[in-house]
Write an enzyme that holds these catalytic residues in place. Structure first.
Site, PDB file in Angstrom:
ATOM      1  N   ASN A  38       9.610  24.858 -24.071  1.00  0.00           N
ATOM      2  CA  ASN A  38       8.546  25.669 -23.491  1.00  0.00           C
ATOM      3  C   ASN A  38       9.117  26.892 -22.780  1.00  0.00           C
ATOM      4  OD1 ASN A  38       6.794  23.660 -24.328  1.00  0.00           O
ATOM      5  ND2 ASN A  38       6.574  22.751 -22.291  1.00  0.00           N
ATOM      6  N   GLY A 276       5.593  24.432 -14.592  1.00  0.00           N
ATOM      7  CA  GLY A 276       6.957  24.556 -14.094  1.00  0.00           C
ATOM      8  C   GLY A 276       7.861  25.261 -15.077  1.00  0.00           C
ATOM      9  N   ASP A 277       7.657  25.019 -16.377  1.00  0.00           N
ATOM     10  CA  ASP A 277       8.460  25.688 -17.400  1.00  0.00           C
ATOM     11  C   ASP A 277       8.206  27.189 -17.390  1.00  0.00           C
ATOM     12  OD1 ASP A 277       9.126  23.059 -18.119  1.00  0.00           O
ATOM     13  OD2 ASP A 277       7.459  22.967 -19.552  1.00  0.00           O
TER      14      ASP A 277
END
Length: 336
Positions: A38, A276-277
């Protein structure tokens, strides 16, 4: 510009349409994602050349997963196709008081059964400037942990910048090695890590000094003292109002200085998977683009905020769209 390379498992994601529960589903929507990949896809949308190394089953499902990321601009030439099974995860998207829920089905996947010698890291990094990995990758199997170890060693020898999201998932460490024994050696080779106070305590036994004004600074100072290669520690601070309403803030400690951003308000949240990615891909982009840590951090948290509005694992936004948010355009007015 040289590539950012990521390494890790990609899974098929299966979700009931809309915000139905699995018990209501008569069909499931398919997409693909993985924490490391990601990041690569997010960087590709931001205009940074990105490649991913991983292992897929040698069948039509594995090819579909790899093609998904090729379609998002990720170089997949260093992926291996061996084995029989692609890991799965099932996602119920929550709403309001009902939290989202994930059920994993990833045991005995092709990635879990990879062999480290399948990856020629000198070749993988031939056109690279950066390696990014997550703590999920070495948690999957002993061979995945060894491959991560060898990737970090090669990247260090070749002068790449190395980042990691330590992302401690206690339930994944099932193959007889403890995260607390494996992760310190891997993190010691990194220049930049994403780490919260909770993960620092669970993985490294590092606790913020009691009565300190800023627990993140206290934790970061101890991490850098223990792992001197680390130059920067970043994280997000979340104020979760409900499954549909989130506020996020970026934190960074770098060069002895502390940085933070304002909170970005996201209401409604469409899909928090990959938030978060998108934060770390935004920060990597910021480090490669802007002169200051503060600018990189603000860009990163704005990118993460935008991801919360997009279905799927991948942050389908351009740098210009993120910069539009950074400039204060957060009302969602129609653009013509």
């Amino acid at each position: 510009m040289k590539q950012v390379v990521t390494f890790g498992e990609i899974m098929m994601r299966l979700s009931p349409p809309l915000q139905n529960r699995l018990s209501q589903a008569s069909s499931l929507d398919i997409t693909y994602g993985g924490g490391d990949a990601n990041v690569a896809a997010g960087l590709a949308y931001l205009g940074v050349p990105a490649a991913h190394a991983g292992c897929f089953p040698d069948n039509a499902v594995g090819q579909a997963a790899a093609q998904h990321f090729r379609g998002h601009g990720v170089d997949m030439q260093h992926c291996v196709f061996r084995g029989q099974r692609l890991g799965l995860y099932f996602l119920e998207v929550g709403a309001s008081l009902r939290a989202s829920r994930i059920v994993y089905d990833r045991y005995d996947s092709a990635f879990a059964n990879l062999q480290p010698e399948w990856f020629n890291w000198d070749e993988v990094f031939r056109n690279a400037q950066w390696l990014h990995w997550t703590g999920i990758t070495p948690a999957i199997s002993a061979t995945a942990a060894q491959a991560t170890r060898e990737a970090i060693a090669a990247a260090r020898r070749l002068g790449l910048t190395i980042s990691a999201d330590v992302n401690y998932r206690r339930n994944l460490w099932q193959y007889g090695q403890r995260a607390q024994d494996v992760m310190p050696e891997l993190v010691a080779g990194c220049d930049l890590i994403v780490c919260t106070e909770g993960d620092a305590e669970d993985l490294f036994g590092i606790r913020a000094v009691p009565d300190t004004d800023n627990s993140f600074v206290s934790m970061s100072e101890q991490l850098i003292a223990r792992f001197p290669q680390i130059r920067t520690v970043i994280a997000t601070r979340r104020d979760t109002r409900s499954a549909s309403h989130e506020r996020i803030q970026g934190l960074a400690f770098s060069g002895g200085d502390y940085y933070e951003t304002e909170f970005f308000d996201i209401n409604p949240v469409v899909d928090r998977i990959g938030g978060g990615d998108s934060f770390i891909s935004g920060f990597i982009y910021g480090q490669l683009t802007y002169p200051t840590v503060q600018q990189a951090l603000t860009f990163a948290v704005a990118a993460s905020a935008l991801k919360h509005t997009i279905p799927g694992d991948i942050n389908l936004v351009t740098a210009a769209e993120v910069e539009h948010i950074v400039a204060g355009n957060t009302t969602g007015r129609l653009l013509r």
